[in-house]
Design a protein around this motif. Structure first.
Motif, PDB file in Angstrom:
ATOM      1  N   ARG A  87       0.826  -1.208   0.000  1.00 44.66           N
ATOM      2  CA  ARG A  87       0.000   0.000   0.000  1.00 44.66           C
ATOM      3  C   ARG A  87       0.862   1.261   0.000  1.00 44.66           C
ATOM      4  N   GLN A  88       1.921   1.261   0.791  1.00 51.01           N
ATOM      5  CA  GLN A  88       2.777   2.451   0.861  1.00 51.01           C
ATOM      6  C   GLN A  88       3.509   2.672  -0.464  1.00 51.01           C
ATOM      7  N   ALA A  89       3.945   1.590  -1.090  1.00 45.30           N
ATOM      8  CA  ALA A  89       4.625   1.721  -2.381  1.00 45.30           C
ATOM      9  C   ALA A  89       3.685   2.256  -3.450  1.00 45.30           C
ATOM     10  N   VAL A  90       2.465   1.735  -3.497  1.00 42.38           N
ATOM     11  CA  VAL A  90       1.473   2.220  -4.470  1.00 42.38           C
ATOM     12  C   VAL A  90       1.127   3.684  -4.209  1.00 42.38           C
ATOM     13  N   LEU A  91       1.014   4.056  -2.932  1.00 44.18           N
ATOM     14  CA  LEU A  91       0.703   5.443  -2.584  1.00 44.18           C
ATOM     15  C   LEU A  91       1.787   6.394  -3.081  1.00 44.18           C
ATOM     16  N   LYS A  92       3.044   6.009  -2.938  1.00 48.22           N
ATOM     17  CA  LYS A  92       4.148   6.853  -3.407  1.00 48.22           C
ATOM     18  C   LYS A  92       4.088   7.024  -4.921  1.00 48.22           C
ATOM     19  N   MET A  93       3.806   5.949  -5.654  1.00 43.87           N
ATOM     20  CA  MET A  93       3.751   6.028  -7.114  1.00 43.87           C
ATOM     21  C   MET A  93       2.568   6.869  -7.582  1.00 43.87           C
ATOM     22  N   VAL A  94       1.438   6.744  -6.902  1.00 41.83           N
ATOM     23  CA  VAL A  94       0.271   7.568  -7.253  1.00 41.83           C
ATOM     24  C   VAL A  94       0.565   9.043  -6.972  1.00 41.83           C
ATOM     25  N   MET A  95       1.224   9.332  -5.862  1.00 40.67           N
ATOM     26  CA  MET A  95       1.563  10.713  -5.523  1.00 40.67           C
ATOM     27  C   MET A  95       2.469  11.340  -6.579  1.00 40.67           C
ATOM     28  N   VAL A  96       3.364  10.546  -7.162  1.00 39.01           N
ATOM     29  CA  VAL A  96       4.233  11.057  -8.220  1.00 39.01           C
ATOM     30  C   VAL A  96       3.403  11.566  -9.393  1.00 39.01           C
ATOM     31  N   TRP A  97       2.417  10.794  -9.830  1.00 42.72           N
ATOM     32  CA  TRP A  97       1.583  11.192 -10.966  1.00 42.72           C
ATOM     33  C   TRP A  97       0.680  12.371 -10.616  1.00 42.72           C
ATOM     34  N   VAL A  98       0.177  12.393  -9.398  1.00 43.66           N
ATOM     35  CA  VAL A  98      -0.683  13.508  -8.973  1.00 43.66           C
ATOM     36  C   VAL A  98       0.111  14.809  -8.954  1.00 43.66           C
ATOM     37  N   LEU A  99       1.302  14.786  -8.364  1.00 41.92           N
ATOM     38  CA  LEU A  99       2.134  15.994  -8.305  1.00 41.92           C
ATOM     39  C   LEU A  99       2.564  16.435  -9.698  1.00 41.92           C
ATOM     40  N   ALA A 100       2.875  15.460 -10.572  1.00 41.92           N
ATOM     41  CA  ALA A 100       3.264  15.798 -11.938  1.00 41.92           C
ATOM     42  C   ALA A 100       2.121  16.477 -12.689  1.00 41.92           C
ATOM     43  N   PHE A 101       0.896  16.032 -12.449  1.00 40.14           N
ATOM     44  CA  PHE A 101      -0.258  16.664 -13.107  1.00 40.14           C
ATOM     45  C   PHE A 101      -0.508  18.062 -12.550  1.00 40.14           C
ATOM     46  N   LEU A 102      -0.409  18.209 -11.223  1.00 41.36           N
ATOM     47  CA  LEU A 102      -0.699  19.500 -10.604  1.00 41.36           C
ATOM     48  C   LEU A 102       0.296  20.578 -11.008  1.00 41.36           C
ATOM     49  N   LEU A 103       1.495  20.189 -11.412  1.00 42.49           N
ATOM     50  CA  LEU A 103       2.513  21.181 -11.758  1.00 42.49           C
ATOM     51  C   LEU A 103       2.145  21.951 -13.026  1.00 42.49           C
ATOM     52  N   TYR A 104       1.652  21.240 -14.062  1.00 43.15           N
ATOM     53  CA  TYR A 104       1.337  21.901 -15.339  1.00 43.15           C
ATOM     54  C   TYR A 104      -0.121  21.755 -15.768  1.00 43.15           C
ATOM     55  N   GLY A 105      -0.779  20.662 -15.380  1.00 40.43           N
ATOM     56  CA  GLY A 105      -2.121  20.371 -15.880  1.00 40.43           C
ATOM     57  C   GLY A 105      -3.138  21.487 -15.673  1.00 40.43           C
ATOM     58  N   PRO A 106      -3.340  21.953 -14.435  1.00 38.74           N
ATOM     59  CA  PRO A 106      -4.318  23.036 -14.227  1.00 38.74           C
ATOM     60  C   PRO A 106      -3.997  24.300 -15.011  1.00 38.74           C
ATOM     61  N   ALA A 107      -2.700  24.627 -15.146  1.00 33.38           N
ATOM     62  CA  ALA A 107      -2.315  25.839 -15.892  1.00 33.38           C
ATOM     63  C   ALA A 107      -2.634  25.682 -17.376  1.00 33.38           C
ATOM     64  N   ILE A 108      -2.392  24.494 -17.932  1.00 29.66           N
ATOM     65  CA  ILE A 108      -2.685  24.271 -19.351  1.00 29.66           C
ATOM     66  C   ILE A 108      -4.182  24.368 -19.618  1.00 29.66           C
ATOM     67  N   ILE A 109      -4.980  23.821 -18.728  1.00 29.60           N
ATOM     68  CA  ILE A 109      -6.430  23.767 -18.933  1.00 29.60           C
ATOM     69  C   ILE A 109      -7.097  25.119 -18.710  1.00 29.60           C
ATOM     70  N   SER A 110      -6.692  25.835 -17.672  1.00 29.35           N
ATOM     71  CA  SER A 110      -7.462  27.008 -17.241  1.00 29.35           C
ATOM     72  C   SER A 110      -6.760  28.346 -17.437  1.00 29.35           C
ATOM     73  N   TRP A 111      -5.559  28.391 -18.022  1.00 36.20           N
ATOM     74  CA  TRP A 111      -4.834  29.662 -18.129  1.00 36.20           C
ATOM     75  C   TRP A 111      -5.615  30.702 -18.929  1.00 36.20           C
ATOM     76  N   GLU A 112      -6.140  30.316 -20.064  1.00 33.90           N
ATOM     77  CA  GLU A 112      -6.839  31.286 -20.924  1.00 33.90           C
ATOM     78  C   GLU A 112      -8.122  31.789 -20.280  1.00 33.90           C
ATOM     79  N   TYR A 113      -8.742  30.942 -19.421  1.00 30.19           N
ATOM     80  CA  TYR A 113      -9.969  31.381 -18.760  1.00 30.19           C
ATOM     81  C   TYR A 113      -9.667  32.351 -17.620  1.00 30.19           C
ATOM     82  N   ILE A 114      -8.535  32.133 -16.952  1.00 31.17           N
ATOM     83  CA  ILE A 114      -8.157  33.042 -15.861  1.00 31.17           C
ATOM     84  C   ILE A 114      -7.690  34.386 -16.416  1.00 31.17           C
ATOM     85  N   SER A 115      -6.886  34.343 -17.479  1.00 21.05           N
ATOM     86  CA  SER A 115      -6.388  35.595 -18.068  1.00 21.05           C
ATOM     87  C   SER A 115      -7.442  36.297 -18.912  1.00 21.05           C
ATOM     88  N   GLY A 116      -8.473  35.593 -19.340  1.00 24.27           N
ATOM     89  CA  GLY A 116      -9.566  36.208 -20.103  1.00 24.27           C
ATOM     90  C   GLY A 116      -9.410  36.128 -21.594  1.00 24.27           C
TER      91      GLY A 116
END
Length: 349
Positions: A69-98
Motif C-alpha cells: 500500500r505504501q509503495a502504491v501510494l508513493k507512485m500515485v503521488m508522483v503522478w498527482v504531483l506531476a499533473f498538478l505542476l502543469y495540468g491546471p495551468a494548461i487547462i485554465s490559463w486562458e480562462y483566468i487571463s480572459g
C-alpha cells in the motif's frame, strides 16, 4: 505512452508547421506530454530515494518491503504531483487571463512565454529533482565507500588475529618466535658491547678466568636458535585450513569491492544521462521565454525538446541494464517462465 500518443501527433505538426487536430486535442496532447515528462523526472527521484533508504537504513527498509500500500501510494503521488505542476495551468490559463494568445493552427501552452511561471515550474521540475537525485546517489556512493573501508579494516583485523592465534597454538611457531626473541636479544647485547668497546679494553686486565668461563657457559645454555630465514618463514606454520579460510575471506572482500564500484558507476550513469537530457531544454525554455523566442534558434529548441522524449525512451532500458533487481523485475513481468528456469543471477551482477 509518449511514443504511442505524443510523438505521432507531434511529427505532423513539426513537418507541416500547423496543428490540424483541433483545439481540444491540442490541450489533451499538451497535458499528456507535460504529465509524462514531469512524472518521468519525479519517478527518477522516487527510485533514487528508495535506493537511498535501502542502503542507509537497510533494517527499516527491509521491514517495510512487504508494505504494498505504501509503495502504491508513493507512485500515485508522483503522478498527482506531476499533473498538478502543469495540468491546471494548461487547462485554465486562458480562462483566468480572459483571452488566448495562441494563434490559429498553432499548439503550445498559454504560459509558453511567461518567464516567471516557467522559472518556478522549472525549479520544481528539474533543478530541485536534479539536486535531490545527486544528493541521494552521492550519499549512496559515500555510504558504500565507507562500508567497503570498514569491511577491509575488519578483514585485516581478523586476518592478523587469526595469524596470532595460530602462532600461539603451533609448537613450531612457538619455537620460531622464541628463536627470534633470542636473536633480537643477542643483537641488542652486541650493539651495547660495540658501544662500550673502549671501556672493555681498559678493564680487560681485571677480568679473571672464572668470568670468562661463566660467560662461555651462559652462551652455551642459550637454545640452539634458528637462522633469520626460519624467522621470516614463521608464517608457514599456519594450517592449510586456516589459509583456505583467509583466501575465501579475501575473495569475498574483492567481490564486494567490485560490486560496490559497479553500483557507484551505474548511479553516475543514471544521474549523468538525466542531466544531459533535461538541462538543455530547461535552460533554453527559460531563455526563450525571456526573449520571446527571438534569441534561440528553432533548431536548437527542437533538438532539446526531443532529448526529453529520448530520456523517456532510455530510462526503461537504463535501469534494467544498471541494476540486477530491475532486470529480474522486468523478466518476471515479461518472461516469467524464463525466470523460473534460470538460476538466481545476483552474484553475477
Amino acid at each position: 505512452l509518449a511514443g504511442a500518443f505524443c510523438i505521432p501527433l507531434y511529427v505532423p505538426y513539426v513537418l507541416t508547421g500547423r496543428w490540424i487536430f483541433g483545439r481540444s486535442l491540442c490541450k489533451l496532447w499538451l497535458v499528456v506530454d507535460y504529465l509524462l515528462c514531469t512524472s518521468s523526472v519525479f519517478n527518477i527521484v522516487l527510485i533514487s530515494y528508495d535506493r537511498f533508504l535501502s542502503v542507509t537504513r537497510a533494517v527499516a527498509y527491509r521491514a517495510q518491503q512487504g508494505n504494498t500500500r505504501q509503495a502504491v501510494l508513493k507512485m500515485v503521488m508522483v503522478w498527482v504531483l506531476a499533473f498538478l505542476l502543469y495540468g491546471p495551468a494548461i487547462i485554465s490559463w486562458e480562462y483566468i487571463s480572459g483571452r488566448s494568445i495562441i494563434p490559429a493552427g498553432q499548439c503550445y501552452a498559454e504560459f509558453f512565454y511567461n518567464w516567471y511561471f516557467l522559472m518556478t515550474a522549472s525549479t520544481l521540475e528539474f533543478f530541485t529533482p536534479f539536486i535531490s537525485v545527486m544528493f541521494f546517489n552521492l550519499s549512496i556512493y559515500l555510504n558504500i565507500q565507507k562500508r567497503t573501508k570498514m569491511r577491509l579494516d575488519v578483514f585485516h583485523e581478523v586476518h592478523n588475529q587469526s595469524f596470532t592465534e595460530e602462532m600461539e597454538r603451533s609448537p613450531e611457531a612457538k619455537l620460531s618466535l622464541k628463536c627470534c626473541k633470542w636473536e633480537q636479544k643477542e643483537s641488542a647485547e652486541t650493539l651495547d658491547l660495540s658501544k662500550c668497546k673502549t671501556q672493555a679494553a681498559a678493564s680487560t686486565s681485571s677480568l679473571d678466568a672464572k668470568d670468562l668461563i661463566a660467560t662461555s657457559s651462559e652462551s652455551s645454555r642459550k637454545p640452539k636458535c634458528c637462522n633469520k630465514k626460519s624467522c621470516k618463514n614463521s608464517a608457514s606454520a599456519l594450517s592449510s585450513e586456516k589459509r583456505m579460510k583467509i583466501m575465501s575471506q579475501s575473495t569475498t572482500q574483492r567481490f564486494r569491492l567490485s560490486r560496490d564500484k559497479k553500483v557507484a558507476k551505474s548511479l553516475a550513469i543514471i544521474v549523468g544521462i538525466f542531466g544531459i537530457c533535461w538541462a538543455p531544454y530547461t535552460l533554453l525554455m527559460i531563455i526563450r521565454a525571456g526573449c520571446h523566442g527571438q534569441c534561440i534558434s528553432e533548431f536548437w529548441y527542437e533538438t532539446s525538446f526531443w532529448l526529453l522524449w529520448i530520456n523517456s525512451a532510455v530510462n526503461p532500458v537504463l535501469y534494467p541494464l544498471c541494476h540486477s533487481s530491475f532486470r529480474r523485475a522486468f523478466i518476471k513481468l515479461l518472461c516469467p517462465k524464463k525466470l523460473k528456469i534460470q538460476p538466481h543471477d545476483a552474484l553475477q551482477n
